[in-house]
Motif scaffolding. Structure first.
Motif, short mmCIF file in Angstrom:
data_model
loop_
_atom_site.label_atom_id
_atom_site.label_comp_id
_atom_site.label_asym_id
_atom_site.label_seq_id
_atom_site.Cartn_x
_atom_site.Cartn_y
_atom_site.Cartn_z
N ILE A 43 -51.59 -2.56 -16.95
CA ILE A 43 -50.19 -2.89 -16.96
C ILE A 43 -49.91 -3.88 -15.89
CG2 ILE A 43 -48.24 -1.58 -16.09
CD1 ILE A 43 -49.50 1.18 -16.67
N TYR A 44 -50.36 -4.17 -14.94
CA TYR A 44 -50.26 -5.30 -14.13
C TYR A 44 -50.49 -6.41 -14.82
CZ TYR A 44 -49.37 -3.17 -9.77
OH TYR A 44 -48.65 -2.55 -8.41
N LEU B 182 -46.15 -12.36 -6.00
CA LEU B 182 -45.21 -11.34 -5.45
C LEU B 182 -45.34 -10.12 -6.18
CD1 LEU B 182 -43.20 -10.89 -3.40
CD2 LEU B 182 -41.42 -11.84 -4.96
N LEU B 183 -45.23 -9.97 -7.57
CA LEU B 183 -45.36 -9.03 -8.47
C LEU B 183 -46.78 -8.24 -8.34
CD1 LEU B 183 -44.46 -7.33 -11.05
CD2 LEU B 183 -45.81 -9.11 -12.39
N VAL C 30 -43.89 1.91 -12.74
CA VAL C 30 -43.62 0.44 -13.29
C VAL C 30 -42.29 0.16 -12.82
CG1 VAL C 30 -43.43 -0.85 -15.25
CG2 VAL C 30 -45.57 0.63 -14.93
N GLY C 31 -41.48 1.18 -12.86
CA GLY C 31 -39.99 1.11 -12.62
C GLY C 31 -39.71 0.53 -11.02
N THR C 32 -40.63 1.30 -10.21
CA THR C 32 -40.41 1.07 -8.78
C THR C 32 -41.06 -0.52 -8.70
OG1 THR C 32 -40.67 3.16 -8.53
CG2 THR C 32 -40.90 1.77 -6.76
N THR C 33 -42.03 -0.68 -9.22
CA THR C 33 -42.70 -1.93 -9.01
C THR C 33 -41.91 -3.12 -9.51
OG1 THR C 33 -45.16 -1.23 -9.59
CG2 THR C 33 -44.66 -3.63 -9.90
N LEU C 34 -41.17 -2.95 -10.63
CA LEU C 34 -40.28 -4.09 -11.21
C LEU C 34 -38.94 -4.15 -10.16
CD1 LEU C 34 -40.37 -3.60 -14.75
CD2 LEU C 34 -41.40 -5.30 -13.77
#
Lengths: 258, 238
Positions: A233-234, A194-195, A48-52
């Protein structure tokens, strides 16, 4: 926790020995494997950290790139027929190609080309992914901003210019602040897309949330919980994002009613 | 003060202005009238190059108005629009002070004081911190006039300043314009308000078919009508 771990040991041993287990016991074992065994939840958090992070980087690139492209293209279109700036014409042409190519090819293909052809020697898959997403987003953002700039009443530009302000000042002080308001909902939409699209960088080895989930799947031979967890989570991330955007828009709308 | 020579303007093959010659002296209040589509607005917009003339020259104080130093020229020619074009995201005071402060004609403090003084004059000092969409049309237009005035322009150009107003608000705007005219401001006004032309203008100009057809003081303009097209026009508007 300790008791859950013990329970897991007992039931997974049962399953491995081939004994009949209840649906509840199976579900518990799979859930435990997906999230708790070996502290796997940490991998999701990291994902999640990397995703953000990727979203933030891509967003920054997208907005800056999109803003520049939009401003150049609008400036080009607003020139007077007899006073066309040739440099602006060339840059405008290049930007037009950029928008056409990016919008005309699938994101997945763009990612593969960037990851496996252009940056084939790079090991930093995550950053290559972020860059690709940013460049992709920039094309869409530029069209959104361009629309917003063109929607501002031409009388505003005329009023600014007739007061003796030059084109750039009038843009910055008068046209852009008005365009931002009308553009915000569409931009928010683009950011949400984008997210979610950050999940695509998995194909070139970007280590975001879905990548973490796939790692767990490969270890446990179990896909339901990792995938459902990822989806959840998304969903939560997008809901938080939507809520924040709504709050921001309401604040802008308030100042509109002044 | 403003000398126009041979001004021509085409729109995609349609010749709107076919060579207009006109001299506007300091202190003149010139009212331009004519049937719609005759090019009077286009002429006005050519003066400060909001429209680019295809041919001819415009001189301001003997200096040709060209694309190169257009911003400095426009700062001397205030413009008032039919649709006011106030900046909706800025307060009334900021609308007025933005340009003079940004162009370094005054510092913010002087500009604020000047804005307040002008607003005082039109009785809208209490609206200084309001936003344009809280104002009536008449108030908006008077503030738009004040915004142009704050630049200390040499001439004010009015492009149908009362055409977008509700009838009951036309009076307050015309009143302010009359006051400016009496104060010696040079003004070029495109309008359909014949009463204003008769009462305030020192020259009334009839533009038709892209050229100046009649240019007379108002008494003569309205009483001694020789031009046939002007006769038809006036019979329709009066």
């Amino acid at each position: 926790m300790a008791s859950m771990a013990q329970q897991y040991e007992v039931w997974s041993a049962l399953m491995k020995s081939g004994e009949e287990v209840s649906l509840w016991q199976q579900t518990f074992v799979k859930f435990y494997q997906a999230f708790l065994e070996n502290d796997r939840w940490l991998q999701y958090i990291e994902g999640v950290g990397t995703t953000l992070l990727v979203t933030a980087i891509a967003l920054a690139i997208g907005v800056v790139l999109g803003g520049v492209v939009a401003l150049v293209r609008v400036a080009h279109d607003q020139q007077r027929p007899k006073h066309r700036n040739p440099v602006l014409g060339v840059v405008d042409f290049i930007f037009k190609i950029y928008v056409t190519v990016i919008r005309g090819t699938p994101m997945m293909v763009q990612l593969l080309i960037m990851g496996m052809v252009i940056f084939a020697s790079s090991r930093n898959f995550t950053m290559v992914g972020a860059l690709t997403l940013g460049i992709n987003s920039g094309a869409y953002v530029s069209e959104i901003i361009r629309g917003g700039l063109m929607a501002v009443d031409p009388g505003q530009m005329e009023a600014g210019r007739s007061l003796g302000l030059n084109y750039i000042t009038t843009m910055i002080k008068i046209v852009i602040p008005q365009a931002i308001r009308s553009v915000l909902p569409a931009l928010g939409n683009e950011f949400i897309i984008l997210l979610k699209d950050t999940s695509l960088i998995t194909v070139i080895g970007g280590k975001e949330l879905l990548y973490a989930a796939q790692g767990v799947m490969n270890r446990t031979y179990e896909s339901m919980f990792p995938l459902l967890g990822t989806a959840a989570i998304y969903l939560v991330l997008v809901m938080i994002f939507t809520w924040l955007l709504g709050k921001f828009e309401r604040r802008l709308a308030q100042s509109d009613r002044r | 003060m403003i000398v126009v020579k041979g001004l021509k303007k085409n729109y995609e093959g349609l010749e709107v202005l076919k060579g207009v010659d006109l001299t506007i002296n300091k202190g003149d209040v010139v009212v331009l009238v004519g049937p719609s589509g005759c090019g009077k607005s286009t002429f006005l917009r050519c003066l400060n190059r909001l429209e680019e003339p295809d041919d001819g020259t415009v001189l301001l104080d003997g200096k040709e108005v060209t694309e190169k130093d257009i911003d400095a020229m426009r700062a001397k020619m205030g413009m008032v629009f039919q649709h006011f074009n106030l900046f909706p995201h800025l307060t009334v005071k900021k609308n007025i002070t933005l340009a003079p402060v940004h162009l370094k004609l005054m510092d913010q403090k002087t500009a604020d004081a000047k804005a307040m003084e002008l607003l005082e004059r039109i009785g809208l000092a209490d609206k200084a911190d309001a936003y344009p969409n809280m104002l009536s049309g008449g108030q908006k237009q008077r503030i738009a006039i004040v915004r142009a005035l704050a630049m200390n322009p040499e001439v004010l150009l009015f492009d149908e300043p009362t055409s977008a107003l509700d009838p009951e608000m036309v009076g307050e705007v015309l009143e302010l314009m009359k006051e400016l005219a009496r104060g010696g401001m040079t003004m070029v006004v495109v309008t359909h308000e014949m009463g204003f032309a008769r009462e305030v203008a020192n020259r009334v100009i009839f533009i038709d078919e892209g050229t100046v057809k009649v240019d007379k003081p108002p008494q003569e303009f309205f009483s001694n009508i020789e031009n046939e097209r002007l006769k038809t026009f006036l019979s329709k508007v009066l």
